[in-house]
Design a protein around this motif. Structure first.
Motif, PDB file in Angstrom:
ATOM      1  N   VAL A   1       0.853  -1.189   0.000  1.00 19.99           N
ATOM      2  CA  VAL A   1       0.000   0.000   0.000  1.00 19.99           C
ATOM      3  C   VAL A   1       0.892   1.243   0.000  1.00 19.99           C
ATOM      4  CG1 VAL A   1      -1.709   1.323   1.292  1.00 19.99           C
ATOM      5  CG2 VAL A   1      -1.887  -1.168   1.186  1.00 19.99           C
ATOM      6  N   THR A   2       0.706   2.093  -0.984  1.00 19.92           N
ATOM      7  CA  THR A   2       1.492   3.332  -1.069  1.00 19.92           C
ATOM      8  C   THR A   2       0.623   4.579  -0.971  1.00 19.92           C
ATOM      9  OG1 THR A   2       1.353   3.304  -3.491  1.00 19.92           O
ATOM     10  CG2 THR A   2       3.282   2.243  -2.486  1.00 19.92           C
ATOM     11  N   LEU A   3      -0.697   4.406  -1.035  1.00 24.58           N
ATOM     12  CA  LEU A   3      -1.606   5.544  -0.945  1.00 24.58           C
ATOM     13  C   LEU A   3      -2.241   5.592   0.436  1.00 24.58           C
ATOM     14  CD1 LEU A   3      -3.464   5.213  -4.377  1.00 24.58           C
ATOM     15  CD2 LEU A   3      -1.455   6.606  -3.848  1.00 24.58           C
ATOM     16  N   GLY A   4      -2.862   6.727   0.743  1.00 17.15           N
ATOM     17  CA  GLY A   4      -3.573   6.853   2.003  1.00 17.15           C
ATOM     18  C   GLY A   4      -2.674   7.304   3.134  1.00 17.15           C
ATOM     19  N   SER A   5      -3.306   7.531   4.280  1.00 18.91           N
ATOM     20  CA  SER A   5      -2.582   7.985   5.452  1.00 18.91           C
ATOM     21  C   SER A   5      -3.061   7.199   6.658  1.00 18.91           C
ATOM     22  CB  SER A   5      -2.802   9.491   5.658  1.00 18.91           C
ATOM     23  OG  SER A   5      -4.190   9.787   5.763  1.00 18.91           O
ATOM     24  N   GLY A   6      -2.653   7.594   7.840  1.00 14.71           N
ATOM     25  CA  GLY A   6      -3.044   6.871   9.033  1.00 14.71           C
ATOM     26  C   GLY A   6      -2.211   5.626   9.225  1.00 14.71           C
ATOM     27  N   ILE A   7      -2.612   4.821  10.199  1.00 16.67           N
ATOM     28  CA  ILE A   7      -1.919   3.556  10.461  1.00 16.67           C
ATOM     29  C   ILE A   7      -2.715   2.435   9.801  1.00 16.67           C
ATOM     30  CG2 ILE A   7      -3.117   2.936  12.615  1.00 16.67           C
ATOM     31  CD1 ILE A   7      -0.322   2.208  13.738  1.00 16.67           C
ATOM     32  N   LYS A   8      -2.018   1.446   9.288  1.00 17.15           N
ATOM     33  CA  LYS A   8      -2.691   0.316   8.641  1.00 17.15           C
ATOM     34  C   LYS A   8      -3.045  -0.699   9.727  1.00 17.15           C
ATOM     35  CE  LYS A   8      -2.183   2.315   4.710  1.00 17.15           C
ATOM     36  NZ  LYS A   8      -1.853   3.629   5.256  1.00 17.15           N
ATOM     37  N   ILE A   9      -4.315  -0.739  10.076  1.00 17.48           N
ATOM     38  CA  ILE A   9      -4.774  -1.570  11.184  1.00 17.48           C
ATOM     39  C   ILE A   9      -4.491  -3.041  10.915  1.00 17.48           C
ATOM     40  CG2 ILE A   9      -6.886  -2.336  12.360  1.00 17.48           C
ATOM     41  CD1 ILE A   9      -7.810   0.602  12.178  1.00 17.48           C
ATOM     42  N   LYS A  10      -4.594  -3.450   9.662  1.00 19.95           N
ATOM     43  CA  LYS A  10      -4.305  -4.839   9.320  1.00 19.95           C
ATOM     44  C   LYS A  10      -2.854  -5.195   9.627  1.00 19.95           C
ATOM     45  CE  LYS A  10      -4.300  -3.316   4.468  1.00 19.95           C
ATOM     46  NZ  LYS A  10      -5.423  -2.377   4.452  1.00 19.95           N
ATOM     47  N   LEU A  11      -1.973  -4.205   9.567  1.00 15.82           N
ATOM     48  CA  LEU A  11      -0.567  -4.428   9.878  1.00 15.82           C
ATOM     49  C   LEU A  11      -0.398  -4.751  11.365  1.00 15.82           C
ATOM     50  CD1 LEU A  11       2.024  -4.068   8.057  1.00 15.82           C
ATOM     51  CD2 LEU A  11       2.396  -1.942   9.280  1.00 15.82           C
ATOM     52  N   ILE A  12      -1.084  -3.989  12.228  1.00 18.42           N
ATOM     53  CA  ILE A  12      -1.033  -4.240  13.668  1.00 18.42           C
ATOM     54  C   ILE A  12      -1.607  -5.609  13.981  1.00 18.42           C
ATOM     55  CG2 ILE A  12      -1.749  -3.406  15.939  1.00 18.42           C
ATOM     56  CD1 ILE A  12       0.186  -1.558  14.445  1.00 18.42           C
ATOM     57  N   ASP A  13      -2.746  -5.938  13.363  1.00 17.24           N
ATOM     58  CA  ASP A  13      -3.380  -7.227  13.620  1.00 17.24           C
ATOM     59  C   ASP A  13      -2.477  -8.385  13.181  1.00 17.24           C
ATOM     60  OD1 ASP A  13      -5.592  -6.017  14.701  1.00 17.24           O
ATOM     61  OD2 ASP A  13      -6.766  -6.084  12.850  1.00 17.24           O
ATOM     62  N   ALA A  14      -1.813  -8.217  12.043  1.00 16.31           N
ATOM     63  CA  ALA A  14      -0.917  -9.273  11.561  1.00 16.31           C
ATOM     64  C   ALA A  14       0.254  -9.483  12.521  1.00 16.31           C
ATOM     65  CB  ALA A  14      -0.407  -8.924  10.169  1.00 16.31           C
ATOM     66  N   LEU A  15       0.903  -8.398  12.910  1.00 15.85           N
ATOM     67  CA  LEU A  15       2.044  -8.502  13.821  1.00 15.85           C
ATOM     68  C   LEU A  15       1.620  -9.048  15.183  1.00 15.85           C
ATOM     69  CD1 LEU A  15       3.754  -5.142  12.851  1.00 15.85           C
ATOM     70  CD2 LEU A  15       4.798  -7.415  12.596  1.00 15.85           C
ATOM     71  N   ALA A  16       0.447  -8.624  15.662  1.00 18.48           N
ATOM     72  CA  ALA A  16      -0.046  -9.122  16.949  1.00 18.48           C
ATOM     73  C   ALA A  16      -0.265 -10.626  16.902  1.00 18.48           C
ATOM     74  CB  ALA A  16      -1.338  -8.407  17.325  1.00 18.48           C
ATOM     75  N   ASN A  17      -0.642 -11.144  15.739  1.00 22.58           N
ATOM     76  CA  ASN A  17      -0.839 -12.588  15.573  1.00 22.58           C
ATOM     77  C   ASN A  17       0.449 -13.313  15.194  1.00 22.58           C
ATOM     78  OD1 ASN A  17      -3.815 -13.542  15.801  1.00 22.58           O
ATOM     79  ND2 ASN A  17      -3.952 -11.546  14.792  1.00 22.58           N
ATOM     80  N   ASN A  18       1.583 -12.622  15.420  1.00 24.85           N
ATOM     81  CA  ASN A  18       2.908 -13.234  15.222  1.00 24.85           C
ATOM     82  C   ASN A  18       3.160 -13.612  13.770  1.00 24.85           C
ATOM     83  OD1 ASN A  18       5.415 -13.991  16.208  1.00 24.85           O
ATOM     84  ND2 ASN A  18       4.783 -16.059  16.781  1.00 24.85           N
ATOM     85  N   LEU A  19       2.701 -12.753  12.859  1.00 24.98           N
ATOM     86  CA  LEU A  19       2.849 -12.989  11.430  1.00 24.98           C
ATOM     87  C   LEU A  19       3.900 -12.052  10.848  1.00 24.98           C
ATOM     88  CD1 LEU A  19       1.899 -14.359   8.825  1.00 24.98           C
ATOM     89  CD2 LEU A  19       0.028 -12.697   8.706  1.00 24.98           C
ATOM     90  N   THR A  20       4.832 -12.604  10.107  1.00 19.98           N
ATOM     91  CA  THR A  20       5.840 -11.791   9.426  1.00 19.98           C
ATOM     92  C   THR A  20       5.173 -10.906   8.381  1.00 19.98           C
ATOM     93  OG1 THR A  20       7.572 -13.427   9.792  1.00 19.98           O
ATOM     94  CG2 THR A  20       7.902 -11.896   7.958  1.00 19.98           C
ATOM     95  N   VAL A  21       5.674  -9.686   8.245  1.00 20.81           N
ATOM     96  CA  VAL A  21       5.072  -8.694   7.350  1.00 20.81           C
ATOM     97  C   VAL A  21       6.114  -8.177   6.369  1.00 20.81           C
ATOM     98  CG1 VAL A  21       4.135  -6.348   7.258  1.00 20.81           C
ATOM     99  CG2 VAL A  21       3.300  -7.952   8.985  1.00 20.81           C
ATOM    100  N   ILE A  22       5.701  -8.042   5.115  1.00 19.32           N
ATOM    101  CA  ILE A  22       6.475  -7.300   4.114  1.00 19.32           C
ATOM    102  C   ILE A  22       5.624  -6.109   3.710  1.00 19.32           C
ATOM    103  CG2 ILE A  22       7.618  -7.349   1.865  1.00 19.32           C
ATOM    104  CD1 ILE A  22       7.782 -10.385   2.117  1.00 19.32           C
TER     105      ILE A  22
END
Length: 375
Positions: free
Chosen positions: A286-307
């Motif tokens: 995702v390169t557009l938009g602002s704010g925090i990407k909530i899906k990113l927090i949820d993924a990391l909280a579930n111990n999922l590696t993120v790119i």
């Protein structure tokens, strides 16, 4: 010191909370209500939640009909008086004008809790009136007694461009109730279920992208996946599938996704946590938009590696997540795809404890209360 009672005013549907923005509002006030009195005035499209710690009044028009709420100013005034409200909290800037009116009528301070810089979001969505909205957004934030921003980057931008008083600004981000990484046995079971349900070889590398697809940054990310990332992955020998989950994907897009056997479109799933725990990696091009990407927090909280692309990773410090999140420069899709194909990306490491401390809902709400007490 007495904890302030809060009237939250929300311009859209948040109950039941399904998508990221809805969860951000619902979780914040649910946790806040565990510490102080919270009353919510929300749009008519809401359902009253079962949680009785929250008093919810669903009578407002949503932000598309914002000025029709002039008829409800007296009702809001009565709620403030009858419920002995100390602070008025406006979610987003849409109803900032209501906060100004209610402060004038009741002498109670109002705050704005910004989920993103709306004007910049409207600019990215190519709304021709985005500059007019920026003038309004700047005006209501200047009028507010305090402003909460979702990321440090957006707070710094607003202070610089809108000349806000930094003493009247703070970062109140999105949080999680998860306090530690999911056990490896649980993740392996979720992966086994996904492999079996989709009849895939056990060695298949599983990726996930999810979001609401009536939002341009997310549909643009689909374009990136198809046109930029898939061709690079096809040039290698990686056996992979990309799960696409989320609501509001139009029929035309669904037909496009069917053309790519490596993409599995699931639509709105009942248990997104199964995917967060069962896939090998969350991708966030995702390169557009602002704010925090909530899906990113949820993924990391579930111990999922993120790119993630750099823009999509705003609000999540690399110091908090370390190698659990790989960040590429925006538009470096060759590098993004190479990271997806690199075995080292999937070395089993846990999301650091520092992440769970920083994004814990109770800690976030406690920080917000400290700011509210100053009012």
């Amino acid at each position: 010191m007495k904890l302030p009672s809060v009237l939250g005013i929300v311009s859209y549907k948040v109950f039941p909370a399904q998508m990221g923005g809805q969860k951000c509002v619902a979780a914040f006030y649910t946790h806040l209500a565990q510490k102080t009195k919270v009353v919510l005035a929300v749009s008519k499209t809401n359902e009253i939640p079962e949680d009785k710690t929250l008093q919810v009044f669903p009578f407002l028009y949503n932000h598309n009909w914002a000025f029709a709420n002039l008829r409800y100013i007296y009702r809001l005034y009565k709620i403030i008086k009858q419920q002995h409200i100390d602070v008025i909290a406006i979610e987003h800037s849409y109803f900032g004008w209501i906060g100004i009116m209610l402060r004038w009528l009741t002498k109670k301070p109002f705050i704005i809790r910004s989920h993103n810089i709306e004007a910049l979001r409207f600019r990215d969505m190519q709304r021709i009136w985005w500059r007019l909205y920026e003038w309004y957004e700047k005006t209501v934030h200047r009028q507010a007694n305090f402003s909460f921003f979702i990321t440090a980057e957006e707070m710094a931008w607003a202070i610089e461009h809108w000349q806000l008083d930094e003493k009247k600004c703070s970062v109140i981000t999105y949080g999680t109730d998860i306090q530690q990484p999911a056990p490896i046995t649980e993740k392996m079971e979720c992966r086994r279920q996904l492999i079996a349900e989709n009849e895939l070889p056990s060695t298949t590398r599983l990726f996930l992208f999810n979001g609401s697809f009536d939002y341009l940054p997310n549909t643009d990310a689909l374009r990136v996946i198809i046109r930029e990332i898939l061709p690079v992955l096809h040039s290698g020998d990686l056996d992979f599938r990309i799960f696409i989950c989320g609501k509001s994907l139009n029929q035309q897009w669904q037909e496009v996704l069917k053309l790519y056997p490596e993409i599995i479109y699931k639509g709105m799933v009942d248990n997104i946590e199964q995917y967060y725990k069962g896939v090998d990696c969350f991708i966030n091009p995702v390169t557009l938009g602002s704010g925090i990407k909530i899906k990113l927090i949820d993924a990391l909280a579930n111990n999922l590696t993120v790119i993630s692309a750099k823009n999509g990773a705003r609000g999540v410090s690399s110091e908090l997540v370390g190698p659990k999140m790989i960040v590429l420069e925006d538009y470096d899709w060759q590098g993004f795809a190479r990271a997806m194909a690199t075995p080292d990306t999937f070395t089993p490491i846990n999301t650091p404890d520092a992440f769970y401390t920083a994004f814990n809902w109770d800690a976030i709400v406690q920080k917000a209360l400290l700011s509210l007490q100053t009012l």
